[in-house]
Structures are given as structure tokens and as C-alpha cells.
Write an enzyme that holds these catalytic residues in place. Structure first.
Site, mmCIF file in Angstrom:
data_model
loop_
_atom_site.group_PDB
_atom_site.id
_atom_site.type_symbol
_atom_site.label_atom_id
_atom_site.label_comp_id
_atom_site.label_asym_id
_atom_site.label_seq_id
_atom_site.Cartn_x
_atom_site.Cartn_y
_atom_site.Cartn_z
ATOM 1 N N LEU A 13 0.958 -1.111 0.060
ATOM 2 C CA LEU A 13 -0.088 0.118 -0.012
ATOM 3 C C LEU A 13 1.006 1.244 -0.104
ATOM 4 C CD1 LEU A 13 -2.482 -1.463 2.470
ATOM 5 C CD2 LEU A 13 -3.063 -1.098 0.064
ATOM 6 N N PRO A 14 0.275 2.425 -0.129
ATOM 7 C CA PRO A 14 1.053 3.731 -0.559
ATOM 8 C C PRO A 14 1.782 3.927 0.767
ATOM 9 C CG PRO A 14 -1.116 3.787 -1.238
ATOM 10 C CD PRO A 14 -1.218 2.614 -0.509
ATOM 11 N N THR B 81 6.497 0.621 1.762
ATOM 12 C CA THR B 81 7.555 1.489 2.504
ATOM 13 C C THR B 81 6.580 2.466 3.637
ATOM 14 O OG1 THR B 81 8.928 1.291 0.526
ATOM 15 C CG2 THR B 81 9.336 3.018 2.411
ATOM 16 N N LYS C 229 15.439 -0.209 5.159
ATOM 17 C CA LYS C 229 15.128 0.587 3.731
ATOM 18 C C LYS C 229 15.390 2.130 3.729
ATOM 19 C CE LYS C 229 12.330 1.474 0.181
ATOM 20 N NZ LYS C 229 12.539 0.917 -1.020
HETATM 21 P P1 NAD Z 1 0.785 2.270 -6.286
HETATM 22 O O1 NAD Z 1 0.013 3.516 -6.016
HETATM 23 O O2 NAD Z 1 0.825 2.003 -7.654
HETATM 24 O O3 NAD Z 1 -0.111 1.156 -5.612
HETATM 25 C C1 NAD Z 1 -0.947 1.347 -4.604
HETATM 26 C C2 NAD Z 1 -2.160 0.342 -4.642
HETATM 27 O O4 NAD Z 1 -2.898 0.653 -3.284
HETATM 28 C C3 NAD Z 1 -3.231 1.179 -5.619
HETATM 29 O O5 NAD Z 1 -3.381 0.377 -6.473
HETATM 30 C C4 NAD Z 1 -4.331 1.602 -4.568
HETATM 31 O O6 NAD Z 1 -5.473 1.599 -5.427
HETATM 32 C C5 NAD Z 1 -4.276 0.680 -3.481
HETATM 33 N N1 NAD Z 1 -4.921 1.035 -2.188
HETATM 34 C C6 NAD Z 1 -4.668 2.055 -1.701
HETATM 35 N N2 NAD Z 1 -5.629 2.235 -0.510
HETATM 36 C C7 NAD Z 1 -6.167 0.842 -0.509
HETATM 37 C C8 NAD Z 1 -7.045 0.197 0.480
HETATM 38 N N3 NAD Z 1 -7.529 0.917 1.587
HETATM 39 N N4 NAD Z 1 -7.534 -1.004 0.185
HETATM 40 C C9 NAD Z 1 -7.088 -1.522 -0.986
HETATM 41 N N5 NAD Z 1 -6.106 -1.197 -1.829
HETATM 42 C C10 NAD Z 1 -5.643 0.169 -1.409
HETATM 43 O O7 NAD Z 1 1.884 2.275 -5.528
HETATM 44 P P2 NAD Z 1 3.194 1.181 -5.846
HETATM 45 O O8 NAD Z 1 4.324 2.023 -6.598
HETATM 46 O O9 NAD Z 1 2.660 0.164 -6.231
HETATM 47 O O10 NAD Z 1 3.805 1.132 -4.211
HETATM 48 C C11 NAD Z 1 3.406 0.550 -3.243
HETATM 49 C C12 NAD Z 1 4.579 0.667 -2.180
HETATM 50 O O11 NAD Z 1 5.852 0.199 -2.685
HETATM 51 C C13 NAD Z 1 4.763 1.944 -1.693
HETATM 52 O O12 NAD Z 1 4.885 1.858 -0.181
HETATM 53 C C14 NAD Z 1 5.994 2.466 -2.124
HETATM 54 O O13 NAD Z 1 6.621 3.495 -1.370
HETATM 55 C C15 NAD Z 1 6.776 0.838 -2.082
HETATM 56 N N6 NAD Z 1 7.866 1.022 -3.300
HETATM 57 C C16 NAD Z 1 7.537 1.452 -4.558
HETATM 58 C C17 NAD Z 1 8.542 1.146 -5.513
HETATM 59 C C18 NAD Z 1 8.290 1.716 -6.909
HETATM 60 O O14 NAD Z 1 9.136 1.965 -7.679
HETATM 61 N N7 NAD Z 1 7.074 1.814 -7.350
HETATM 62 C C19 NAD Z 1 9.786 0.678 -5.056
HETATM 63 C C20 NAD Z 1 10.000 0.365 -3.682
HETATM 64 C C21 NAD Z 1 8.971 0.559 -2.888
#
Ligand code: NAD
Length: 291
Positions: free
Chosen positions: A65-66, A94, A169
Site C-alpha cells: 500500500l502507499p 514502505t 530500507k
Molecule cells: P501504487 O500507488 O501503484 O499502488 C498502491 C495500490 O494500493 C493502488 O492500486 C491503490 O488503489 C491501492 N490501495 C490504496 N488504499 C487501499 C485500500 N485501503 N485498500 C485496498 N487497496 C488500496 O504504489 P506502488 O508503486 O505499487 O507502491 C506501493 C508501495 O511500494 C509504496 O509503499 C511504495 O513506497 C513502495 N515501493 C515502490 C517502488 C516503486 O518503484 N514503485 C519501489 C519500492 C517500494
């Protein structure tokens, strides 16, 4: 084959859930986005109607999740009540160290097991199953999480007790952010001093200035191995996410009474870059602002 709930099927979670399904698990997936849910279904997961339905009957529940507020909300409003006694909660998002420790404690108090398991690696690594997981939690919970995480990554490392995965991290990414800024300004200075960038790269990559931001991910196009700099900073790791991680690191430092002047400066520079509307570019694109 285990039944696994997966909540949060975005850029990262979508690929990760698909890898668990490909590994033979019965994955019950949920996301607020209908599109994300449909993609997970096409990749072999079963769509759940709610987060509680995804957690119900699951041996393990993975969240991607975000931010911390989303994890706390999903745990408190759905997962804690729906997951069966003894289920293992694996949060791969994260999030801030304080929330990671608090939700793990709350999970244990409800008879569940929990680990924080944030990842290193971006969207391509999530899709390809080559993430690195840094795991915080008790040894027994780590032992249970390891084979599940191994289906989504190339390395699974036990960092210590609850919150230690998040600590590892953000410490890693603070070093990465600061070293990227230092690499970018150094290459710009070298060029202004009349040095050929490739010649400087050849020297510094074999001298004491060597670092990953230069030799694996050089921010100057045409120098070093292929990187987002060679694609006008498209793809890779978004500057907005680097800013998020630097904010988490600087906040954790304040809570722990640690001095992080370089981390704070890197955070301020990435904030300025994001304010220019460049947060969607790869984080090595900070060189454009410094130039
Ligand atoms: P993203 O925004 O693409 O995905 C998050 C998902 O969570 C979305 O699809 C959203 O609809 C869903 N969501 C939000 N609230 C929700 C809820 N209450 N119930 C169900 N679903 C819900 O983000 P991401 O890029 O996939 O990143 C996710 C995590 O990974 C973050 O914490 C980010 O910091 C970490 N991260 C991302 C990357 C990257 O390159 N994108 C790399 C390392 C770590």
C-alpha cells in the site's frame, strides 16, 4: 499451496501477487481500483470483494500500500478481524518505522504474527520476481515469511525485530539519495573544469569516489551502463518516491535524535525538484535541476 490474501495491487503489488499465483498459491486479491483487480485476476489471482474477504481464511496476508496510514487503516478495519488466528501478516509497503512497530504489536496482541518486509527494486523487479526484501520481526515469523517472499524476490534478508526492515530500507535509500545528488553535482563540476565525463568516470570508478549511483546508475547520459539517464530519465525509480523515503528517513532521524545533515539536504533538493513538477522522472534526473 497456501491461501494468501494480497491487498494493494498497484505498480508493485500487481506484479508481486502475480508471482505468488504463478508459484502455485491460492491468491485472494483486493484493491480499491477495479482496473488493478481485473489485472490481478487475469494474472491468476482470485478477486475478493473487500480487504476482509481477501484476509478471511488466509494463512498469510500480504499488503503493498502507499503509506503507513493505509496499512494501519486496512489492518484495523479489515485484516485484524478477518484473518484467522495465527495468520502471518506481511507488509511490503514502505512506511514509517513507528507505524510498522505499532501495527506489528497490535497484530501480535490479537494472536496474529507480523513482519515488515519493504523492498528494494522497482516495478520491473516486482514483475520479474527479483526484489530484495528487508524483513523485520521475530525469527519464527521470518521463517514463515521467507518462502513466500522468495517467490517474489531474489534476496530475503532478516534485518532484526519489528520495524527493522523499514529502518534498513530508509537508511539504504537515504544513502542512495544523498549519493545520487553528490554524483550528479560532481559530474557537472568535472565537466565545467574541462574534464571529459567518460574519462572522469573511468578514473573515479577505479578510485575512492566509486559508488553505485555512479557505476551502476550514472545520472549523466552516455556514461556508464545503460540507465534511465539514457532514456531522458523515464522509468526507473520516481523522484517522488525518493522524496517520500527521504522524508521517512529524516522523520525517523528526528525521532531517534540522530543528526542527518546530508539526508536533510538531499530531501530539500528532491522537494525542490518535485515542486518543479519533475517528481515523475527517475531520481537521477535531479542532475537536470543542478545543471
Ligand atoms: P501504487 O500507488 O501503484 O499502488 C498502491 C495500490 O494500493 C493502488 O492500486 C491503490 O488503489 C491501492 N490501495 C490504496 N488504499 C487501499 C485500500 N485501503 N485498500 C485496498 N487497496 C488500496 O504504489 P506502488 O508503486 O505499487 O507502491 C506501493 C508501495 O511500494 C509504496 O509503499 C511504495 O513506497 C513502495 N515501493 C515502490 C517502488 C516503486 O518503484 N514503485 C519501489 C519500492 C517500494
Amino acid at each position: 499451496m497456501a491461501r494468501i490474501g494480497f491487498i494493494g495491487l498497484g505498480n508493485m503489488g500487481g506484479g508481486m501477487a502475480a508471482n505468488l499465483a504463478r508459484g502455485g498459491h491460492d491468491v485472494r486479491a483486493f484493491d480499491l481500483s477495479a482496473d488493478a483487480l481485473a489485472r490481478a485476476e487475469a494474472a491468476g489471482c482470485l478477486a475478493a470483494a473487500t480487504a476482509a474477504e481477501a484476509a478471511s481464511g488466509a494463512e498469510a496476508v500480504v499488503t503493498m500500500l502507499p503509506a503507513g496510514a493505509h496499512v494501519a487503516q486496512v489492518y484495523e478495519e479489515a485484516v485484524f478481524a478477518a484473518a484467522p488466528a495465527g495468520a502471518l501478516l506481511i507488509d511490503c509497503s514502505t512506511i514509517d518505522v513507528a507505524t510498522a512497530r505499532r501495527v506489528a504489536e497490535a497484530a501480535v496482541a490479537r494472536g496474529l504474527a507480523a513482519v515488515d518486509a519493504p523492498v528494494s527494486g522497482g516495478i520491473a523487479a516486482a514483475a520479474g520476481g527479483t526484489l530484495t526484501f528487508m524483513v523485520g520481526g521475530p525469527a519464527e515469523a521470518f521463517r514463515r515469511a521467507e518462502p513466500i517472499l522468495a517467490l517474489m524476490g531474489k534476496a530475503v534478508i532478516h534485518a532484526g525485530p519489528a520495524g527493522a526492515g523499514q529502518a534498513a530500507k530508509i537508511c539504504n535509500n537515504m544513502l542512495l539519495g544523498a549519493s545520487m545528488v553528490a554524483t550528479a553535482e560532481t559530474f557537472l563540476l568535472a565537466r565545467k573544469l574541462g574534464l571529459d565525463p567518460q574519462t572522469f568516470y573511468d578514473i573515479a570508478s577505479k578510485a575512492s569516489g566509486q559508488c553505485w549511483s555512479m557505476t551502476s546508475y550514472c545520472p549523466l547520459p552516455g556514461v556508464g551502463p545503460d540507465s534511465p539517464a539514457d532514456r531522458d530519465y523515464q522509468g526507473g525509480f520516481a523522484a517522488a518516491l525518493m522524496l517520500k523515503d527521504l522524508k521517512l528517513a529524516v522523520k525517523a532521524a528526528a525521532d531517534a535524535d540522530a543528526s542527518v545533515p546530508m539526508g536533510a539536504e538531499a530531501m530539500a533538493l528532491y522537494q525542490a525538484f518535485a515542486n518543479q513538477g519533475q517528481g515523475g522522472l527517475d531520481f537521477s534526473g535531479i542532475i537536470k535541476m543542478l545543471d
